[in-house]
Design an enzyme around this catalytic site. Structure first.
Site, PDB file in Angstrom:
ATOM      1  N   LYS A  11       0.819  -1.213   0.000  1.00 20.09           N
ATOM      2  CA  LYS A  11       0.000   0.000   0.000  1.00 20.09           C
ATOM      3  C   LYS A  11       0.860   1.274   0.000  1.00 20.09           C
ATOM      4  CE  LYS A  11      -3.990  -2.142   2.243  1.00 20.09           C
ATOM      5  NZ  LYS A  11      -5.066  -1.939   3.238  1.00 20.09           N
ATOM      6  N   GLU A 128      -9.728 -10.733  -7.599  1.00 17.96           N
ATOM      7  CA  GLU A 128      -8.764  -9.634  -7.416  1.00 17.96           C
ATOM      8  C   GLU A 128      -7.606  -9.726  -8.410  1.00 17.96           C
ATOM      9  OE1 GLU A 128      -9.678  -9.025  -2.638  1.00 17.96           O
ATOM     10  OE2 GLU A 128      -7.662  -9.605  -3.262  1.00 17.96           O
TER      11      GLU A 128
HETATM   12  P1  CMP Z   1      -7.434  -4.593   3.569  1.00 20.86           P
HETATM   13  O1  CMP Z   1      -6.975  -5.973   3.870  1.00 20.86           O
HETATM   14  O2  CMP Z   1      -6.791  -3.898   2.418  1.00 20.86           O
HETATM   15  O3  CMP Z   1      -9.020  -4.614   3.332  1.00 20.86           O
HETATM   16  C1  CMP Z   1      -9.847  -3.490   3.589  1.00 20.86           C
HETATM   17  C2  CMP Z   1      -9.131  -2.410   4.326  1.00 20.86           C
HETATM   18  O4  CMP Z   1      -9.951  -1.481   4.988  1.00 20.86           O
HETATM   19  C3  CMP Z   1      -8.292  -3.016   5.424  1.00 20.86           C
HETATM   20  O5  CMP Z   1      -7.202  -3.707   4.872  1.00 20.86           O
HETATM   21  C4  CMP Z   1      -7.961  -1.781   6.270  1.00 20.86           C
HETATM   22  O6  CMP Z   1      -6.798  -1.103   5.809  1.00 20.86           O
HETATM   23  C5  CMP Z   1      -9.163  -0.860   6.019  1.00 20.86           C
HETATM   24  N1  CMP Z   1      -9.961  -0.666   7.224  1.00 20.86           N
HETATM   25  C6  CMP Z   1     -10.144   0.499   7.874  1.00 20.86           C
HETATM   26  N2  CMP Z   1     -10.930   0.343   8.949  1.00 20.86           N
HETATM   27  C7  CMP Z   1     -11.266  -0.975   9.002  1.00 20.86           C
HETATM   28  C8  CMP Z   1     -12.043  -1.775   9.890  1.00 20.86           C
HETATM   29  N3  CMP Z   1     -12.664  -1.244  10.938  1.00 20.86           N
HETATM   30  N4  CMP Z   1     -12.151  -3.096   9.634  1.00 20.86           N
HETATM   31  C9  CMP Z   1     -11.544  -3.655   8.563  1.00 20.86           C
HETATM   32  N5  CMP Z   1     -10.785  -2.939   7.680  1.00 20.86           N
HETATM   33  C10 CMP Z   1     -10.635  -1.623   7.895  1.00 20.86           C
END
Ligand code: CMP
Length: 141
Positions: A11, A128
């Site tokens: 990221k 994805e």
């Molecule tokens: P990722 O695995 O990329 O999938 C969704 C993303 O949302 C997660 O990582 C986090 O970076 C972001 N995110 C922010 N807040 C939350 C939350 N409360 N629960 C889950 N993902 C979150």
């Protein structure tokens, strides 16, 4: 165990910190092969489409904002049990909850700026991977 593929995104926070190589080494050291890779600066539409499953979540707008704040490095990882193995390497979504020695514990700052994304199931991995890579660009070993 089956050979699987999973989608990984390094990221914007981790790209800015200049730790792409260190994170890629974690994958290689765990016997995950990098089968495709590219950098991209995602548009709002790219990020919103990728995270469409989270559209109704309160963090959605912040997530899209963050994922478009700088370049990301996207890769396909291939290997035995790749989906689960990558999620173990990443650690918990919230770096404060992540086990010591995981990517998020070592490189992430917050649940938003959490260094990496990894597919959570084989169904989502297929969706994805197809979202970012035409199949002809994914290297088969
Ligand atoms: P990722 O695995 O990329 O999938 C969704 C993303 O949302 C997660 O990582 C986090 O970076 C972001 N995110 C922010 N807040 C939350 C939350 N409360 N629960 C889950 N993902 C979150």
């Amino acid at each position: 165990m089956a050979i699987e593929r999973t989608l990984s995104i390094i990221k914007p926070d981790a790209v800015k910190k200049n730790v792409v190589g260190k994170i890629l080494s974690r994958f290689e050291d765990a016997d995950l092969n990098i089968s495709a890779m590219r950098f991209a600066l995602l548009s709002k539409d790219d990020a919103a489409g990728f995270y469409a499953v989270h559209k109704e979540r309160p963090f959605f707008n912040d997530l899209v904002e963050f994922m478009t704040s700088g370049p990301v490095c996207i890769q396909v990882l291939e290997g035995e049990d790749a989906i689960k193995k990558n999620r173990e390497l990443m650690g918990a979504t919230d770096p404060k909850q992540a086990d010591a020695g995981t990517i998020r514990a070592d490189f992430a700052e917050s649940i938003d700026a959490n260094a990496v994304h990894g597919s959570d199931s084989s169904e989502n991995a297929a969706i994805e991977i197809a979202y970012f890579f035409p199949s002809m660009n994914v290297y088969r070993r």
